[in-house]
Scaffold this active site. Structure first.
Site, PDB file in Angstrom:
ATOM      1  CB  SER A  38     101.130  86.840 -41.870  1.00  0.00           C
ATOM      2  OG  SER A  38     100.604  85.591 -41.450  1.00  0.00           O
ATOM      3  CB  THR A 140      98.277  90.122 -45.383  1.00  0.00           C
ATOM      4  OG1 THR A 140      98.848  89.378 -46.091  1.00  0.00           O
ATOM      5  CG2 THR A 140      98.580  91.778 -45.912  1.00  0.00           C
ATOM      6  CB  THR A 158     102.022  90.428 -46.667  1.00  0.00           C
ATOM      7  OG1 THR A 158     101.808  89.034 -46.341  1.00  0.00           O
ATOM      8  CG2 THR A 158     102.304  90.521 -48.124  1.00  0.00           C
ATOM      9  NE  ARG A 168     101.901  84.358 -53.600  1.00  0.00           N
ATOM     10  CZ  ARG A 168     101.132  84.856 -52.950  1.00  0.00           C
ATOM     11  NH1 ARG A 168     101.915  85.735 -51.764  1.00  0.00           N
ATOM     12  NH2 ARG A 168      99.902  84.975 -52.502  1.00  0.00           N
ATOM     13  CB  VAL A 169     105.012  89.282 -56.211  1.00  0.00           C
ATOM     14  CG1 VAL A 169     104.407  90.417 -55.691  1.00  0.00           C
ATOM     15  CG2 VAL A 169     106.546  88.948 -56.374  1.00  0.00           C
ATOM     16  N   GLY A 170     102.397  88.528 -54.117  1.00  0.00           N
ATOM     17  CA  GLY A 170     100.845  88.420 -54.038  1.00  0.00           C
ATOM     18  C   GLY A 170     100.002  89.555 -54.452  1.00  0.00           C
ATOM     19  CG  ASP A 171      96.639  90.420 -52.036  1.00  0.00           C
ATOM     20  OD1 ASP A 171      97.491  89.747 -51.671  1.00  0.00           O
ATOM     21  OD2 ASP A 171      95.477  90.785 -51.561  1.00  0.00           O
ATOM     22  CB  THR A 191      94.391  89.962 -44.992  1.00  0.00           C
ATOM     23  OG1 THR A 191      95.209  89.204 -44.362  1.00  0.00           O
ATOM     24  CG2 THR A 191      92.988  89.808 -44.566  1.00  0.00           C
ATOM     25  N   GLY A 192      94.674  87.634 -46.677  1.00  0.00           N
ATOM     26  CA  GLY A 192      94.277  86.309 -47.185  1.00  0.00           C
ATOM     27  C   GLY A 192      94.779  85.746 -48.454  1.00  0.00           C
ATOM     28  N   GLY A 194      96.164  85.813 -51.717  1.00  0.00           N
ATOM     29  CA  GLY A 194      96.367  87.132 -52.616  1.00  0.00           C
ATOM     30  C   GLY A 194      96.257  86.861 -53.835  1.00  0.00           C
TER      31      GLY A 194
HETATM   32  N1  GLY Z   1      97.422  88.523 -49.190  1.00  0.00           N
HETATM   33  C1  GLY Z   1      98.929  88.322 -49.157  1.00  0.00           C
HETATM   34  C2  GLY Z   1      99.271  87.402 -49.892  1.00  0.00           C
HETATM   35  O1  GLY Z   1      98.863  86.476 -50.433  1.00  0.00           O
HETATM   36  O2  GLY Z   1     100.710  87.416 -50.119  1.00  0.00           O
END
Ligand code: GLY
Length: 206
Positions: A38, A140, A158, A168-171, A191-192, A194
């Site tokens: 991850s 993450t 992450t 795609r970009v997460g949190d 984590t989890g 995003g």
């Molecule tokens: N929490 C990391 C992501 O969703 O990319």
């Protein structure tokens, strides 16, 4: 993996080091670990087979740096730290982040391990090229530290959700979503999935 990361961070704190150095040292452990799928090297790729990384770091003064959609650089968190320490910006993305990393002495390398590649190829056979949210129970690393000077800092890094759409970009690289530090109040990281943290600006909200 993350107990070893905590130990690396604790080494810095025990020597009266700074929280910001502790969290950077800590999260570099899973970034380099091919068995952590991850984060960093060994991370699961997007649906096209590209490993794209996101990270951010924040100190006790509210200073912050982050990178997103970064390819081929293992220690994403250290690139984010350089953005914080050595540029007037907060967030660098994609090709620009990669060029910035190279100009600061980072090595470019293939981060897709044989294990993650084989799993992605199997996914391609069954998933009809359709991303499904968080099928892998994404993990993450986000790390917070409090040092002897009562200063807080945080880091988050992450490879993002497995088999995501390209781009795609997460949190995790978004200050307030994946990480927030307020030295008078506290600090939070996530984590989890995003997408949830992005919609709620979750770390700031906490
Ligand atoms: N929490 C990391 C992501 O969703 O990319």
């Amino acid at each position: 993996h993350n107990q070893i990361a905590n130990e690396a961070a604790w080494e810095v704190i025990r020597e009266q080091g700074k929280a910001i150095d502790a969290v950077e040292a800590g999260v570099k452990i899973p970034e380099a670990d091919p068995n952590d799928q991850s984060v960093g090297y060994g991370g699961r790729p997007d649906r096209d087979g590209n490993v794209t990384l996101d990270a951010c770091i924040m100190d006790e003064t509210g200073n912050a740096g982050s990178v997103c959609f970064l390819k081929n650089i293992k220690h994403t968190i250290s690139v984010a730290r350089k953005v914080m320490d050595e540029t007037p910006h907060v967030l660098l993305a994609g090709q620009g982040a990669w060029e910035f990393a190279l100009s600061n002495g980072f090595q470019t390398e293939n981060l897709l391990t044989e294990k993650s590649k084989a799993e992605w190829k199997k996914w391609l056979e069954e998933a009809e090229y359709k991303p499904k949210i968080n099928i892998e129970l994404h993990d993450t690393i986000g790390m917070l530290a409090l040092d002897d000077s009562q200063n807080r800092a945080g880091a988050c890094t992450t490879s993002g959700l497995a088999y995501k759409l390209a781009g795609r970009v997460g949190d995790s690289p978004i200050i307030g979503a994946g990480l927030f530090v307020d030295n008078e109040v506290g600090a939070a990281t996530s984590t989890g999935m995003g997408e949830a943290g992005l919609k709620s600006v979750g770390s700031f909200l906490v």
